[in-house]
Design a protein around this motif. Structure first.
Motif, PDB file in Angstrom:
ATOM      1  N   CYS B  24      58.916  -1.966  93.157  1.00  0.00           N
ATOM      2  CA  CYS B  24      59.069  -2.984  92.125  1.00  0.00           C
ATOM      3  C   CYS B  24      59.344  -2.394  90.746  1.00  0.00           C
ATOM      4  O   CYS B  24      60.080  -2.966  89.959  1.00  0.00           O
ATOM      5  CB  CYS B  24      57.882  -3.948  92.101  1.00  0.00           C
ATOM      6  SG  CYS B  24      56.387  -3.311  91.359  1.00  0.00           S
ATOM      7  N   PHE B  25      58.788  -1.220  90.474  1.00  0.00           N
ATOM      8  CA  PHE B  25      59.036  -0.613  89.157  1.00  0.00           C
ATOM      9  C   PHE B  25      60.497  -0.201  89.016  1.00  0.00           C
ATOM     10  O   PHE B  25      61.132  -0.436  87.992  1.00  0.00           O
ATOM     11  CB  PHE B  25      58.124   0.606  88.946  1.00  0.00           C
ATOM     12  CG  PHE B  25      56.679   0.246  88.905  1.00  0.00           C
ATOM     13  CD1 PHE B  25      56.167  -0.529  87.880  1.00  0.00           C
ATOM     14  CD2 PHE B  25      55.825   0.666  89.909  1.00  0.00           C
ATOM     15  CE1 PHE B  25      54.826  -0.870  87.845  1.00  0.00           C
ATOM     16  CE2 PHE B  25      54.485   0.329  89.881  1.00  0.00           C
ATOM     17  CZ  PHE B  25      53.987  -0.440  88.851  1.00  0.00           C
ATOM     18  N   VAL B  26      61.027   0.404  90.068  1.00  0.00           N
ATOM     19  CA  VAL B  26      62.423   0.855  90.050  1.00  0.00           C
ATOM     20  C   VAL B  26      63.378  -0.334  89.957  1.00  0.00           C
ATOM     21  O   VAL B  26      64.298  -0.356  89.134  1.00  0.00           O
ATOM     22  CB  VAL B  26      62.727   1.686  91.321  1.00  0.00           C
ATOM     23  CG1 VAL B  26      64.209   2.034  91.388  1.00  0.00           C
ATOM     24  CG2 VAL B  26      61.857   2.932  91.362  1.00  0.00           C
ATOM     25  N   GLU B  27      63.105  -1.335  90.768  1.00  0.00           N
ATOM     26  CA  GLU B  27      64.049  -2.458  90.848  1.00  0.00           C
ATOM     27  C   GLU B  27      63.972  -3.361  89.619  1.00  0.00           C
ATOM     28  O   GLU B  27      64.988  -3.860  89.146  1.00  0.00           O
ATOM     29  CB  GLU B  27      63.796  -3.254  92.133  1.00  0.00           C
ATOM     30  CG  GLU B  27      63.862  -2.433  93.425  1.00  0.00           C
ATOM     31  CD  GLU B  27      65.160  -1.642  93.570  1.00  0.00           C
ATOM     32  OE1 GLU B  27      66.225  -2.182  93.218  1.00  0.00           O
ATOM     33  OE2 GLU B  27      65.087  -0.473  94.029  1.00  0.00           O
ATOM     34  N   MET B  28      62.754  -3.571  89.105  1.00  0.00           N
ATOM     35  CA  MET B  28      62.616  -4.432  87.920  1.00  0.00           C
ATOM     36  C   MET B  28      63.395  -3.877  86.738  1.00  0.00           C
ATOM     37  O   MET B  28      63.955  -4.626  85.954  1.00  0.00           O
ATOM     38  CB  MET B  28      61.135  -4.585  87.538  1.00  0.00           C
ATOM     39  CG  MET B  28      60.395  -5.641  88.344  1.00  0.00           C
ATOM     40  SD  MET B  28      58.833  -6.145  87.589  1.00  0.00           S
ATOM     41  CE  MET B  28      57.748  -4.826  88.080  1.00  0.00           C
TER      42      MET B  28
END
Lengths: 272, 272
Positions: B24-28
């Motif tokens: 989620c950190f990468v994609e957000m």
DNA sequence: GTGTAGTTTGAATCCTACG
DNA sequence: GCGTAGGATTCAAACTACA
């Protein structure tokens, strides 16, 4: 009945069944380590601690300032919370438990700090009100609950008091859950002056305190409340043959609390 | 039906009704500012289980021991929480609302951090389970609840979506309260493999997500879930003509989520 | 098909005494 | 402090088996 109001606590007086007049930080410092079996605390909910918002007579001290620095406000509340919790922890017996009640305004601060201080949470308990104040503007859900955190001093504590069978009796012989249903405090139980004004703005219902005490103490245990107000905690303890030590800053509340012990409340002993 | 599974998200693809595979950190980070109308997040609870637990009949409790729920300390959990909340806040429209669900293990950390980040809490909502797991050893109250925090980005937000009248309809025409009663997710709704094993250890009940969505979004709003799991949030959104963007690290969960859209669940649309 | 009895299981910070 | 043995401990809902 032998209930003492202690105006100048010197740290030597026997504090069983006593109500100490004074600031909780000042008075707690005079009490020796590890003497209480259970603690119940109903700390202030408001975040603007620097100015006390209400006087005992309900007059507002200060309007809430919109320009208030919100972060500073939380920070001040956190410092206050950490300070009293640390002192309370010192006064708890090794296997004592602590209850803290709050609303969504403050309970996340309180729970976070309790965990940081090493308290080990046993349950969060939800007081669900049968008669909450509606949300008049219709912009949120009715706020019909308050949250209690029940904890021990640290993770390793095992032999704390939990009267499992006693609790079952009050729940149709099924194990008691963490959702508790009580009405808010009003009617004959609610303390009011001659003009019908509430004595305390957040008087808690007696049955709530009775359940807390019946669940987590034994007879003759010593119960402590650092923010005693009109001493509902003491009344509940007294009814069930527990001893108590209360601290309350406002003598006004204490004098009303003392009247409660001479009054035959119309409320049932333990209603659900 | 046009639901996309996005394996290599480049930040340009239309993300309405899509499930993004990834951390989620990468994609957000690839998503532009202020595009979501509502966020629902079911982060790891950080359960900190110690030993195995057996029922009185000697069977073993299938505990949540997934790797994604393991953190080294409160500090590590706090850092994780602060990080995803900050990123989510960036993605929220100015008047968007956010829901976060948790238990007493983590909700005080989450609530505290949300307040520190400037989120303004509208309600704490208590999911009260009709069929919780009992406390087998009889040493605590049955843990029968989970807590949801509902908040806006900051104190000044006024025109957030709250479908007051819609909610009243589901509460016998009385204003909806913050105590919600739903069973846990099981039966035909619970995703299981051919061996009867749960696909996801913490699948949430669909009616809970439906209420969240019906309360706080309008038709065609875009709903975001950074810890999507088997995408109950997406199913609820889809049922009610809302759009969704999900992020989930485990492709295994996503593939099962996709099957849900082709299955006619036996559960009622919105049960109470 | 229907009804009944028995089995399974769920986000769990789940014991105590003694050596 | 730790390890180990002994012993007491569960509720609701869904599911399965079988008559």
């Amino acid at each position: 009945m032998n209930i003492k109001k202690i105006k100048k606590f010197n740290g030597k007086t026997d504090i069983a069944n006593s109500i100490i007049v004074g600031d909780c930080f000042v008075e707690m410092k005079k009490i020796k380590d590890e003497i209480f079996d259970m603690v119940f605390a109903d700390p202030p909910y408001n975040m603007q601690l620097q100015n006390e918002l209400y006087r005992p007579n309900k007059t507002k001290v200060d309007a809430v300032d919109d320009a208030w620095d919100q972060f500073d406000s939380f920070d001040a509340y956190d410092k206050f919370t950490k300070k009293w919790l640390m002192e309370v922890k010192r006064l708890m017996k090794k296997n004592a438990t602590i209850w803290v009640i709050g609303s969504y305004h403050n309970i996340f601060r309180v729970g976070n700090i309790m965990q940081d201080l090493g308290f080990w949470i046993l349950n969060d308990v939800h007081w669900i009100k049968s008669n909450p104040m509606p949300n008049f503007k219709g912009v949120r859900f009715t706020n019909a609950t308050e949250t209690l955190i029940w904890a021990v001093k640290d993770k390793k504590v095992k032999n704390y008091t939990f009267n499992y069978e006693e609790m079952k009796k009050y729940n149709r012989n099924k194990q008691m859950r963490n959702d508790w249903y009580f009405g808010i405090c009003n009617g004959s139980e609610r303390l009011r002056d001659n003009n019908g004004q509430k004595i305390h703005s957040t008087q808690k219902p007696l049955p709530l305190l009775e359940r807390v005490i019946l669940a987590s103490t034994k007879e003759s245990d010593l119960v402590f409340d650092p923010f005693a107000g009109t001493c509902t905690t003491a009344v509940a303890a007294y009814r069930h043959q527990r001893k108590f030590t209360m601290i309350e800053k406002e003598e006004f509340y204490i004098d009303w609390a003392l009247k409660r012990f001479n009054k035959n409340f119309q409320t049932p002993l333990f209603k659900n």
